[in-house]
Design a protein around this motif. Sequence first.
Motif, PDB file in Angstrom:
ATOM      1  N   LEU A 242       3.373 -51.722   5.662  1.00 23.42           N
ATOM      2  CA  LEU A 242       4.312 -53.179   5.316  1.00 23.42           C
ATOM      3  C   LEU A 242       3.616 -53.712   4.252  1.00 23.42           C
ATOM      4  CD1 LEU A 242       6.875 -54.145   6.550  1.00 23.42           C
ATOM      5  CD2 LEU A 242       5.529 -55.573   8.203  1.00 23.42           C
ATOM      6  N   TYR A 243       2.085 -53.870   4.423  1.00 26.10           N
ATOM      7  CA  TYR A 243       1.322 -54.686   3.388  1.00 26.10           C
ATOM      8  C   TYR A 243       1.446 -53.758   1.855  1.00 26.10           C
ATOM      9  CZ  TYR A 243      -2.882 -55.691   0.790  1.00 26.10           C
ATOM     10  OH  TYR A 243      -3.647 -56.093  -0.097  1.00 26.10           O
ATOM     11  N   GLU A 244       1.436 -52.565   2.051  1.00 24.41           N
ATOM     12  CA  GLU A 244       1.550 -51.961   0.753  1.00 24.41           C
ATOM     13  C   GLU A 244       3.252 -52.173   0.188  1.00 24.41           C
ATOM     14  OE1 GLU A 244      -0.558 -50.271  -1.200  1.00 24.41           O
ATOM     15  OE2 GLU A 244      -1.990 -50.720   0.284  1.00 24.41           O
ATOM     16  N   ARG A 245       4.329 -52.049   0.997  1.00 19.35           N
ATOM     17  CA  ARG A 245       5.714 -52.372   0.579  1.00 19.35           C
ATOM     18  C   ARG A 245       5.712 -53.663  -0.046  1.00 19.35           C
ATOM     19  NH1 ARG A 245      10.712 -51.124   4.180  1.00 19.35           N
ATOM     20  NH2 ARG A 245      10.196 -49.078   3.548  1.00 19.35           N
ATOM     21  N   GLY A 246       5.003 -54.925   0.596  1.00 16.47           N
ATOM     22  CA  GLY A 246       5.123 -56.179   0.134  1.00 16.47           C
ATOM     23  C   GLY A 246       4.541 -56.160  -1.165  1.00 16.47           C
ATOM     24  N   LEU A 247       3.528 -55.580  -1.415  1.00 15.14           N
ATOM     25  CA  LEU A 247       2.987 -55.496  -2.652  1.00 15.14           C
ATOM     26  C   LEU A 247       3.832 -55.245  -3.766  1.00 15.14           C
ATOM     27  CD1 LEU A 247      -0.916 -54.290  -2.046  1.00 15.14           C
ATOM     28  CD2 LEU A 247       0.069 -56.613  -2.431  1.00 15.14           C
ATOM     29  N   LEU A 248       4.286 -53.901  -3.430  1.00 13.99           N
ATOM     30  CA  LEU A 248       5.517 -53.326  -4.336  1.00 13.99           C
ATOM     31  C   LEU A 248       6.488 -54.161  -4.764  1.00 13.99           C
ATOM     32  CD1 LEU A 248       5.571 -49.724  -2.932  1.00 13.99           C
ATOM     33  CD2 LEU A 248       4.620 -50.412  -5.044  1.00 13.99           C
ATOM     34  N   ASN A 249       6.971 -55.018  -3.894  1.00 16.28           N
ATOM     35  CA  ASN A 249       7.982 -56.046  -3.968  1.00 16.28           C
ATOM     36  C   ASN A 249       7.669 -57.299  -4.511  1.00 16.28           C
ATOM     37  OD1 ASN A 249       9.760 -54.290  -2.696  1.00 16.28           O
ATOM     38  ND2 ASN A 249       9.647 -55.218  -0.732  1.00 16.28           N
ATOM     39  N   ASN A 250       6.249 -57.289  -5.090  1.00 10.82           N
ATOM     40  CA  ASN A 250       5.645 -58.396  -5.665  1.00 10.82           C
ATOM     41  C   ASN A 250       5.605 -60.061  -4.610  1.00 10.82           C
ATOM     42  OD1 ASN A 250       5.245 -57.231  -7.841  1.00 10.82           O
ATOM     43  ND2 ASN A 250       7.540 -57.297  -8.400  1.00 10.82           N
ATOM     44  N   VAL A 251       5.486 -59.791  -3.567  1.00  3.62           N
ATOM     45  CA  VAL A 251       5.553 -60.907  -2.578  1.00  3.62           C
ATOM     46  C   VAL A 251       3.953 -61.412  -2.647  1.00  3.62           C
ATOM     47  CG1 VAL A 251       5.358 -61.598  -0.322  1.00  3.62           C
ATOM     48  CG2 VAL A 251       6.843 -59.818  -0.827  1.00  3.62           C
ATOM     49  N   ARG A 252       4.293 -62.644  -2.835  1.00  6.50           N
ATOM     50  CA  ARG A 252       3.090 -63.508  -3.418  1.00  6.50           C
ATOM     51  C   ARG A 252       1.879 -63.557  -2.188  1.00  6.50           C
ATOM     52  NH1 ARG A 252       5.231 -68.914  -6.516  1.00  6.50           N
ATOM     53  NH2 ARG A 252       6.971 -67.835  -7.641  1.00  6.50           N
ATOM     54  N   ASP A 253       0.583 -63.591  -2.715  1.00  7.48           N
ATOM     55  CA  ASP A 253      -0.440 -63.931  -1.730  1.00  7.48           C
ATOM     56  C   ASP A 253      -0.629 -63.235  -0.497  1.00  7.48           C
ATOM     57  OD1 ASP A 253      -0.881 -65.830  -3.822  1.00  7.48           O
ATOM     58  OD2 ASP A 253       0.309 -67.321  -2.747  1.00  7.48           O
ATOM     59  N   LEU A 254      -0.065 -62.022  -0.554  1.00  8.88           N
ATOM     60  CA  LEU A 254      -0.240 -61.160   0.975  1.00  8.88           C
ATOM     61  C   LEU A 254      -1.771 -60.662   0.817  1.00  8.88           C
ATOM     62  CD1 LEU A 254       2.599 -58.657   0.970  1.00  8.88           C
ATOM     63  CD2 LEU A 254       2.155 -60.748   2.441  1.00  8.88           C
TER      64      LEU A 254
END
Length: 443
Positions: A132-144
Amino acid sequence: MLPPLLRAGRAWGRLGLSGLHQRRRSSTFDVVVVGGGIVGLASARELILRHPSLTFSVLEKEKELACHQSGHNSGVIHSGIYYTPGSLKAKLCVQGAALCYEYCDRKGIPYKQCGKLIVAVEQEEIPRLKALYERGLLNNVRDLKLISAKEIQAKEPFCRGVMALDSPYTGIVNYRQVAQSYAEDFQEVGGAVLTDFEVTDLEMAKESPSESEDGVKYPVVVRNSKGEEIRCQHIVTCAGLYSDRLSEISGCSREPRIVPFRGDYLVLKPEKCYMVKGNIYPVPDPRFPFLGVHFTPRMDGSVWLGPNAVLAFKREGYKLYDFSARDFIDAVVYSGLWKLVFRNISYGMSEMYRACFLSAQVKQLQKFIPEVTISDILRGPSGVRAQALDQDGNLVDDFVFDGGTGDIGSRVLHVRNAPSPAATSSLAIAKMIADEVERRFGL
């Protein structure tokens, strides 16, 4: 008799719409948006800002705006972690969250950027959390960032977990207040909001000597349940729980169907709200169709717990015993629902059990905050989710636009599915809908 109109102006305030119902002199519009929820209002606002020389109206069947999904939701400003990279949901959520914060700042609408922890409570959940963390990074979610058990307790002293995904960009807001601010913007530049106008029929105008000009320029007749009518050139429907029925009225397909699922929340007693500072969510389990229970702080200082997900027997059935024969039959005769049920029979039975017995829900909550007891909670509000379902029993997980052929169908754009996080994404969705309207209707 012409339908009531809410005139432009801030006198009614952002949280109330009573007292300014008036009669409109004109009943013809270039574009009509059906549905006064947050997506319909955001879309109408975007369209009129792009095309100020055209006339626009929003039609809403209730006496007030944003009464249903827009006014019965968790209030979370999502950051875009969960969604498939490259999908429309992911892009619109990330864009929409930024636009939402910017809009609230500009309009002075209060919000809290309280963050969210997605908490793994068992070791076996850690691989899913990291994915889920990797997915968030791919989606350009801020400050994860991933944090340890000790860091979880530093942020949420009462929460227990082995690892968590920290999303400080997640926030909370009152989306009904946001939706009503969109309505103010729309009205201030000349848009008309007609409430208590339930659309029941669409047809092409029949020309007569006295109405030939209107019949040519505004060929679509939109009629409500009282027999009142307006005319327009084009229609955009953002009807949420009734999107499939409006599509059928216009001669378009009913697929995908809307099946209503009710989500019941619990609330922490006021003296126990200190146990939760920000949003606390579970790690999603791909075996199940819905997310699971979570802890959600609210703008008024309360904390909601849940929701569950059970079939609603009425499309706007917010109470356990609310029932509509038409809505119930509509759902149970649909083969797609039964395919979904049989694939998730164990999950469905568990959800129904938890809906009836508070102790079962508390047991789920205690995985995250062990100190929560049944004496700390009360039954809270409910919402109904307009879940689009296809014939194979699959949850339709992305946006669906639909139109048709023929005189009526070619003049209608149906927003058939605007799934969660549609409230977060509303301004970004509105831009996409406006683009589609311009493309289809040549505005």
